[in-house]
Design a protein around this motif. Structure first.
Motif, short mmCIF file in Angstrom:
data_model
loop_
_atom_site.label_atom_id
_atom_site.label_comp_id
_atom_site.label_asym_id
_atom_site.label_seq_id
_atom_site.Cartn_x
_atom_site.Cartn_y
_atom_site.Cartn_z
N LEU A 122 31.39 31.06 25.95
CA LEU A 122 31.35 30.15 27.08
C LEU A 122 30.82 30.85 28.31
N VAL A 123 30.45 30.03 29.30
CA VAL A 123 30.27 30.56 30.64
C VAL A 123 31.67 30.76 31.19
N VAL A 124 31.98 31.96 31.64
CA VAL A 124 33.36 32.24 32.05
C VAL A 124 33.41 32.61 33.51
N GLY A 125 34.59 32.48 34.08
CA GLY A 125 34.73 32.80 35.49
C GLY A 125 36.07 33.44 35.76
N THR A 126 36.60 33.16 36.91
CA THR A 126 37.87 33.75 37.30
C THR A 126 38.96 33.35 36.32
N PRO A 127 39.81 34.30 35.86
CA PRO A 127 40.87 33.95 34.93
C PRO A 127 41.69 32.79 35.46
N PRO A 134 29.10 43.43 35.22
CA PRO A 134 29.91 42.64 34.30
C PRO A 134 31.37 43.10 34.31
N VAL A 135 32.25 42.16 34.08
CA VAL A 135 33.68 42.46 33.96
C VAL A 135 34.05 42.20 32.50
N LEU A 136 34.38 43.28 31.78
CA LEU A 136 34.67 43.20 30.36
C LEU A 136 36.03 43.80 30.05
N ASN A 137 36.84 43.08 29.33
CA ASN A 137 38.09 43.64 28.79
C ASN A 137 37.89 43.87 27.30
N GLY A 138 37.01 44.82 26.96
CA GLY A 138 36.60 45.01 25.58
C GLY A 138 35.16 44.54 25.43
N THR A 139 34.46 45.10 24.46
CA THR A 139 33.01 44.84 24.35
C THR A 139 32.68 43.39 24.05
N ARG A 140 33.63 42.61 23.52
CA ARG A 140 33.37 41.21 23.20
C ARG A 140 34.12 40.24 24.12
N ASN A 141 34.87 40.75 25.05
CA ASN A 141 35.72 39.89 25.88
C ASN A 141 35.18 39.85 27.31
N LEU A 142 34.23 38.97 27.52
CA LEU A 142 33.59 38.84 28.81
C LEU A 142 34.45 38.00 29.75
N GLN A 143 34.83 38.59 30.89
CA GLN A 143 35.63 37.87 31.88
C GLN A 143 34.80 37.24 32.98
N GLY A 144 33.61 37.76 33.19
CA GLY A 144 32.75 37.29 34.26
C GLY A 144 31.99 38.45 34.84
N LYS A 165 31.57 33.50 37.74
CA LYS A 165 31.08 33.12 36.42
C LYS A 165 29.90 33.99 35.98
N ALA A 166 29.83 34.23 34.70
CA ALA A 166 28.70 34.93 34.10
C ALA A 166 28.36 34.21 32.80
N HIS A 167 27.15 34.37 32.36
CA HIS A 167 26.71 33.69 31.14
C HIS A 167 26.20 34.71 30.14
N ALA A 168 26.64 34.56 28.90
CA ALA A 168 26.19 35.46 27.82
C ALA A 168 25.30 34.70 26.86
N VAL A 169 24.21 35.33 26.44
CA VAL A 169 23.28 34.73 25.49
C VAL A 169 23.07 35.69 24.33
N SER A 170 22.54 35.19 23.25
CA SER A 170 22.24 36.03 22.10
C SER A 170 20.91 36.74 22.29
N TYR A 171 20.80 37.93 21.76
CA TYR A 171 19.54 38.67 21.80
C TYR A 171 18.42 37.90 21.12
N ALA A 172 18.78 36.99 20.18
CA ALA A 172 17.77 36.25 19.42
C ALA A 172 17.37 34.94 20.09
N ASP A 173 18.00 34.60 21.21
CA ASP A 173 17.62 33.37 21.90
C ASP A 173 16.21 33.48 22.46
N HIS A 174 15.50 32.36 22.46
CA HIS A 174 14.16 32.36 23.04
C HIS A 174 14.26 32.51 24.55
N LEU A 175 13.39 33.34 25.08
CA LEU A 175 13.44 33.65 26.50
C LEU A 175 13.26 32.39 27.35
#
Length: 498
Positions: A221-226, A300-310, A335-345
């Motif tokens: 998801l697009v994530v933001g403030t907890p 980026p704010v990360l609580n672990g490599t897969r846990n994006l907080q924003g 808020k921050a947005h994560a995309v896949s490396y394989a997504d079209h630019l």
């Protein structure tokens, strides 16, 4: 180069007919035609955990027909339609009555095609060596000792140093023929990124079409403030849910697992180049220091490599402290947005416009890099330069031919049978320019003190660059590398055309 080889549709050839079967994926129809798979053979797909069994039959024209009459050109499409789920590797799913997998027949077909090449002492022998290497790669993948190499070294097995449309298609097809794929996708990352050759996916059954349980929800998801409400994730639908029985009896589809085409996020240098981050428990001072030392505008704010907080930005931190000098660090997370490396630019641009940056997930859903508007602007700027020069070259070549040669002679060379209905110089293609300038009689009329062969050889190299650019396949900046050649050719045309 002879005049007969300057057509715009020139095909890539590597070895005998571009490998064994034209550089394409093996089809069920190939096995039928080779006598390896008789028409009428019953196929079975057994899902061992649930005990479910599905049957199908091979048709005369090499299709796989389900009991309801629906026919499919590929085993994977047939397997997905039979179960209503997927995706599956149909070649390792369907088996003959004696237990032989379709994949084993495919390998037998490839071995038979490669055998005549194995003793040849010629450039074509590269196909046989590659076939042997791919077989070994499949063995290693099946024994959990997969080969890992750079994309550049992978392409070298096909005698290529970059990923044009044709070579990308060929690499993907030959990998697929051996039940192999690369992780991450070799077409979606940089030339010096490393990829692993993996075998067919295992049918985990219970996890089909489901998000891994340990994948954090915020990662999707697009994530933001907890504590801030999150948008609901998009509704998931099966990738290959069976259509109603009224659907066409002969399902049409292209080859399976086609390579990614066009520019992807992973092709940008920064996309998988690593990411500096802070945890949500960090202090303003830590974030400030890291951003200053690295020259970042966001972190980026990360609580672990897969846990994006924003993420935090200069603006968000200033605003948090301005409204409350005692505000906790979490107040600055936006808020921050994560995309896949394989997504079209091109699909990522709206998110960049909104956020100014996006985080990039690798093949294991880890946050592995960041892409900013500046990165994309540099990418498109680099792509635009050769486009502009190609356009100028096209205009200069048309001017040279229209001012120095007779239209009737040009039409006789480029449209001798009249099918194209050429009536003006403006209708000429790049291939036509080559065809005309490769003709000794027309070249002599120009009266240039230049070597025709050297000139037309260079023109052919530029034609290949042009074709890659026009099909948006120039992932590896061949166009950028060709900029000096383009400029030199344009300058030469201006100098001698007056």
């Amino acid at each position: 180069m002879s005049e007969s080889t300057v057509d715009d549709a020139e095909e890539l050839t590597t070895g005998r007919t571009s490998y064994l079967i034209g550089g394409r994926r093996v089809r069920v129809s190939d096995l039928v035609e080779a006598g390896l798979l008789p028409a009428g053979t019953q196929l079975t797909f057994l899902r061992r955990r649930s005990g479910q069994e599905y049957t199908a039959f091979v048709t005369v024209d090499g299709k796989i027909e389900l009991p309801n009459g629906r026919r499919f050109p590929t085993p994977s499409k047939a397997a997905a339609a039979a179960t209503g789920r997927g995706p599956f590797d149909g070649w390792t799913a369907w088996q003959l009555p004696d237990g032989t997998l379709l994949d084993a027949l495919r390998q037998e077909f490839l071995d038979a095609a490669a055998e005549p090449l194995s003793g040849e002492d010629s450039p074509e022998n590269g196909s046989a060596a590659r076939h042997a290497w791919l077989k070994e790669a499949r063995k290693k993948a099946d024994t959990s000792t997969p080969i890992t190499l750079t994309v550049r070294n992978l392409l070298a097995w096909w005698g290529s140093s970059r990923r044009g449309y044709l070579v990308t298609e060929q690499v993907a097809a030959e990998l697929a023929n051996h039940g192999l794929s690369t992780v991450p996708d070799f077409a979606a990352v940089g030339l010096d990124d490393r990829v692993t050759l993996t075998g067919p996916p295992v049918d985990t059954e219970d996890s089909q079409d489901a998000v891994a349980e340990d994948e954090p929800r915020s990662e999707r998801l697009v994530v933001g403030t907890p504590g801030e409400p999150e948008a609901a994730p998009p509704e998931r639908t099966p990738l290959t849910a069976a259509p109603p029985p009224s659907a066409s009896v002969d399902e049409k589809s292209g080859d399976e697992d086609e390579p990614i085409q066009g520019q992807t996020v992973g092709n940008l240098r920064s996309a998988l180049g690593g990411v500096t981050s802070v945890k949500s428990s960090a202090s303003f001072e830590e974030a400030f220091t890291k951003m200053r030392l690295n020259g970042f505008s966001q972190l980026p704010v990360l609580n672990g490599t897969r846990n994006l907080q924003g993420a935090v930005t200069w603006e968000s931190m200033a605003l948090a402290r301005y409204t409350d000098t005692e505000a906790p660090f979490a107040r600055a997370i936006v808020k921050a947005h994560a995309v896949s490396y394989a997504d079209h630019l091109i699909d990522v641009l709206p998110h960049l416009e909104r956020f100014g940056f996006v985080l990039v997930k690798n093949q294991t859903n880890e946050i592995a890099g960041i892409v900013t508007i500046a990165d994309v602007a540099a990418e498109y700027g680099a792509t635009a330069r050769p486009f502009l020069l190609i356009g100028d070259l096209d205009r200069q070549l048309r001017r040279v031919i229209s001012e120095g040669l007779d239209l009737a002679d040009v039409i006789a060379l480029c449209d001798s049978d009249g099918r194209r209905k050429l009536a003006s110089f403006n209708q000429l293609s790049f291939g036509d320019y080559q065809r005309v300038l490769s003709n000794q009689e027309q070249w002599d009329k120009l009266g240039w003190p230049l070597d025709r062969k050297s000139f037309t050889d260079c023109l052919n190299e530029l034609r290949e660059v042009r074709n890659e650019l026009m099909h948006f396949n120039d992932k590896d900046k061949a166009g950028e590398a060709a900029i000096p050649m383009l400029r030199n050719m344009i300058d030469l045309l201006r100098e001698h055309a007056g």
